[in-house]
Design a protein around this motif. Structure first.
Motif, PDB file in Angstrom:
ATOM      1  N   PHE A  36       0.854  -1.192   0.000  1.00 59.07           N
ATOM      2  CA  PHE A  36       0.000   0.000   0.000  1.00 59.07           C
ATOM      3  C   PHE A  36       0.894   1.248   0.000  1.00 59.07           C
ATOM      4  O   PHE A  36       1.676   1.463   0.919  1.00 59.07           O
ATOM      5  N   LEU A  37       0.784   2.047  -1.028  1.00 60.18           N
ATOM      6  CA  LEU A  37       1.565   3.277  -1.217  1.00 60.18           C
ATOM      7  C   LEU A  37       3.043   2.984  -1.490  1.00 60.18           C
ATOM      8  O   LEU A  37       3.619   3.513  -2.442  1.00 60.18           O
ATOM      9  N   VAL A  38       3.671   2.176  -0.641  1.00 58.84           N
ATOM     10  CA  VAL A  38       5.075   1.818  -0.841  1.00 58.84           C
ATOM     11  C   VAL A  38       5.236   0.325  -0.606  1.00 58.84           C
ATOM     12  O   VAL A  38       4.438  -0.307   0.081  1.00 58.84           O
ATOM     13  N   LYS A  39       6.297  -0.252  -1.152  1.00 60.35           N
ATOM     14  CA  LYS A  39       6.559  -1.679  -0.972  1.00 60.35           C
ATOM     15  C   LYS A  39       6.872  -1.960   0.494  1.00 60.35           C
ATOM     16  O   LYS A  39       7.633  -1.222   1.137  1.00 60.35           O
ATOM     17  N   MET A  69       4.538  -2.069   2.875  1.00 59.77           N
ATOM     18  CA  MET A  69       3.469  -1.563   3.742  1.00 59.77           C
ATOM     19  C   MET A  69       2.142  -2.189   3.329  1.00 59.77           C
ATOM     20  O   MET A  69       1.815  -2.264   2.150  1.00 59.77           O
ATOM     21  N   SER A  70       1.363  -2.660   4.302  1.00 61.02           N
ATOM     22  CA  SER A  70       0.046  -3.221   4.034  1.00 61.02           C
ATOM     23  C   SER A  70      -1.015  -2.387   4.740  1.00 61.02           C
ATOM     24  O   SER A  70      -0.742  -1.735   5.755  1.00 61.02           O
ATOM     25  N   THR A  94       0.473  -1.506   8.441  1.00 57.66           N
ATOM     26  CA  THR A  94       1.609  -2.231   9.010  1.00 57.66           C
ATOM     27  C   THR A  94       2.752  -2.150   8.015  1.00 57.66           C
ATOM     28  O   THR A  94       2.533  -2.281   6.812  1.00 57.66           O
ATOM     29  N   TRP A  95       3.961  -1.935   8.517  1.00 57.92           N
ATOM     30  CA  TRP A  95       5.082  -1.761   7.591  1.00 57.92           C
ATOM     31  C   TRP A  95       6.376  -2.344   8.157  1.00 57.92           C
ATOM     32  O   TRP A  95       6.522  -2.521   9.361  1.00 57.92           O
ATOM     33  N   GLY A 138       6.492  -1.228  12.034  1.00 56.20           N
ATOM     34  CA  GLY A 138       5.480  -0.709  12.948  1.00 56.20           C
ATOM     35  C   GLY A 138       4.069  -0.966  12.483  1.00 56.20           C
ATOM     36  O   GLY A 138       3.814  -1.620  11.467  1.00 56.20           O
ATOM     37  N   GLN A 139       3.146  -0.432  13.269  1.00 58.06           N
ATOM     38  CA  GLN A 139       1.725  -0.551  12.979  1.00 58.06           C
ATOM     39  C   GLN A 139       1.012   0.688  13.517  1.00 58.06           C
ATOM     40  O   GLN A 139       1.380   1.229  14.569  1.00 58.06           O
ATOM     41  N   ALA A 140      -0.020   1.136  12.794  1.00 52.79           N
ATOM     42  CA  ALA A 140      -0.799   2.293  13.214  1.00 52.79           C
ATOM     43  C   ALA A 140      -2.277   2.004  13.020  1.00 52.79           C
ATOM     44  O   ALA A 140      -2.663   1.167  12.196  1.00 52.79           O
TER      45      ALA A 140
END
Length: 345
Positions: A177-180, A182-183, A221-222, A229-231
Motif C-alpha cells: 500500500f503506497l510503498v513496498k 506496507m500493508s 503495518t510496515w 510498525g503498525q498504526a
C-alpha cells in the motif's frame, strides 16, 4: 488504562495480564483423509485452568478435497490489530460445528453453527442462544487487494429485549500500500441485537440487552529495513437496545520499532483516545518508550523482552468515569516502569 472502547487499549507498557495458552494438536492421515485433534488449555491471572479450544477436524474428502470439516469448540479468529490486541473479525470460541475453505469460484467460503455454551460455561436452563456465520474470503478486487465478508445471524430464547441479532463485517486488505513493504487493512462493520460487531455473540446471559453498533477502522503495518510498525485510526458507536445515550469512541495511535542491532530494538508507542456520549467528554493519551531484546530486526519477531516506561494522562471526566481503576482519588496522570516478556511459538 483505557476508556472502555473495543479499540482503545494501546497495549505496549499498558498490560497487567499474566497468562499462558498451550495448543496441543496431533494430525493423522488415513487413505488420503487428514484428521486432527486439537486441545488448548489456558490460565490467565489468578483464574482456573480453562479450555480455550477442544475440537476435531477432517479434510481431504473426494467430494470437497480442500474443505476442512470441524466440530467442538475452536477459535476462528480472522484478523486483528496487534497494538490494541483486538480481533476485529472473529466468529469462533463457542461449541459448534462447521466447515472452512470451501472453494467457490476462486473464493473461499466458511460456515459455522454455534450454541451459546462453552466447555467451561453453559447458559442457564431458561436461556438459549444459537448463531450462524458465513465467511467469504479471498475475493480478489485489484492487484494485491482482497475483500472479505463475514455475516452473522443470532437467535434464541430467554434473552433481554428480544432474542435475535445480526451483523456484517467487510474488510479490504491491500499489500504494498503506497510503498513496498506496507500493508493496509480497512474495516467497515455494523451489528444489532445479540450479535457482536466482530461476529460473535453479544450479551446472551439472559441478564443484559443487546446493542446496536457501527465501526470503521483502518490499520497500516510496515517493515522497511530496520524500521517497522503498525498504526490504527478507528471510530465506533454503540447504543443499548434498551435506549439511552449513544457512546462514540475514537482511537488514534501507532507503534514504531527500530532495530539498532540484529537483537536490540527501540520501541515507541503513542496514542490518543476519546469517548463521547456517556456524560462529559473523556480523553486519554499515552506515550510508551521501550528497549527490547529480540531474535531478529523484524517488528513481529518474538520472543521479545522489553524494559518500558509509560506516561499517560487523562482529563477529569475520564478520572471520574474510571474512579475505580486508574482514576482513583481523582488522579489524572500516571507513570509506569516495568518489564514485559511476550512469547509466540
Amino acid at each position: 488504562m483505557a476508556l472502555g472502547g473495543d479499540l482503545q487499549k494501546f497495549r505496549l507498557g499498558n498490560e497487567g495480564d499474566n497468562g499462558i495458552e498451550i495448543n496441543l494438536a496431533r494430525s493423522f492421515e488415513t487413505n488420503g483423509v487428514k484428521w486432527k485433534v486439537d486441545y488448548m488449555p489456558a490460565k490467565w491471572n489468578s483464574g482456573k485452568i480453562g479450555t480455550e479450544q477442544a475440537y476435531v477436524e477432517m479434510s481431504g474428502f473426494s467430494f470437497l478435497p480442500e474443505a476442512k470439516f470441524w466440530a467442538g469448540q475452536r477459535r476462528l479468529r480472522i484478523q486483528d490489530v496487534h497494538i490494541v490486541d483486538n480481533f476485529l473479525m472473529n466468529y469462533g470460541d463457542y461449541q459448534g460445528a462447521g466447515v472452512t475453505d470451501i472453494p467457490v469460484g476462486g473464493m473461499k467460503l466458511g460456515l459455522g453453527v454455534f450454541t451459546g455454551d462453552k466447555f467451561d460455561n453453559s447458559l442457564p436452563d431458561n436461556v438459549k442462544a444459537h448463531r450462524i456465520n458465513a465467511d467469504l474470503s479471498d475475493i480478489h478486487t485489484n492487484p494485491g487487494g482482497k475483500l472479505r465478508v463475514l455475516l452473522t445471524a443470532v437467535g434464541g430464547s430467554g434473552q433481554v429485549h428480544g432474542d435475535s441479532g445480526s451483523g456484517i463485517s467487510v474488510s479490504h486488505n491491500q499489500a504494498d500500500f503506497l510503498v513496498k513493504g506496507m500493508s493496509n487493512a480497512l474495516f467497515l462493520q455494523a451489528s444489532r441485537g445479540h450479535a457482536r460487531i466482530d461476529g460473535e455473540f453479544e450479551s446472551i446471559d439472559g441478564l443484559s440487552a443487546g446493542k446496536r453498533a457501527t465501526r470503521i477502522a483502518d490499520s497500516i503495518t510496515w517493515q522497511s529495513g530496520p524500521f517497522g510498525g503498525q498504526a490504527l485510526i478507528a471510530y465506533q458507536t454503540q447504543r443499548s437496545d434498551l435506549g439511552g445515550p449513544t457512546t462514540k469512541d475514537f482511537s488514534l495511535g501507532a507503534r514504531g520499532s527500530y532495530a539498532f542491532t540484529k537483537h536490540f530494538k527501540g520501541l515507541a508507542e503513542v496514542s490518543t483516545t476519546t469517548r463521547k456520549g456517556a456524560g462529559p467528554d473523556q480523553r486519554l493519551s499515552k506515550l510508551t518508550l521501550a528497549g527490547a531484546l529480540a531474535l531478529s530486526e523484524d517488528f513481529w519477531s518474538r520472543p521479545e523482552l522489553r524494559l518500558y516506561v509509560t506516561k499517560a494522562n487523562w482529563n477529569q471526566a475520564a478520572a471520574v468515569a474510571n474512579a475505580g481503576s486508574f482514576g482513583i482519588n481523582g488522579k489524572t496522570s500516571r507513570t509506569l516502569v516495568g518489564v514485559q516478556y511476550e512469547v509466540w511459538w
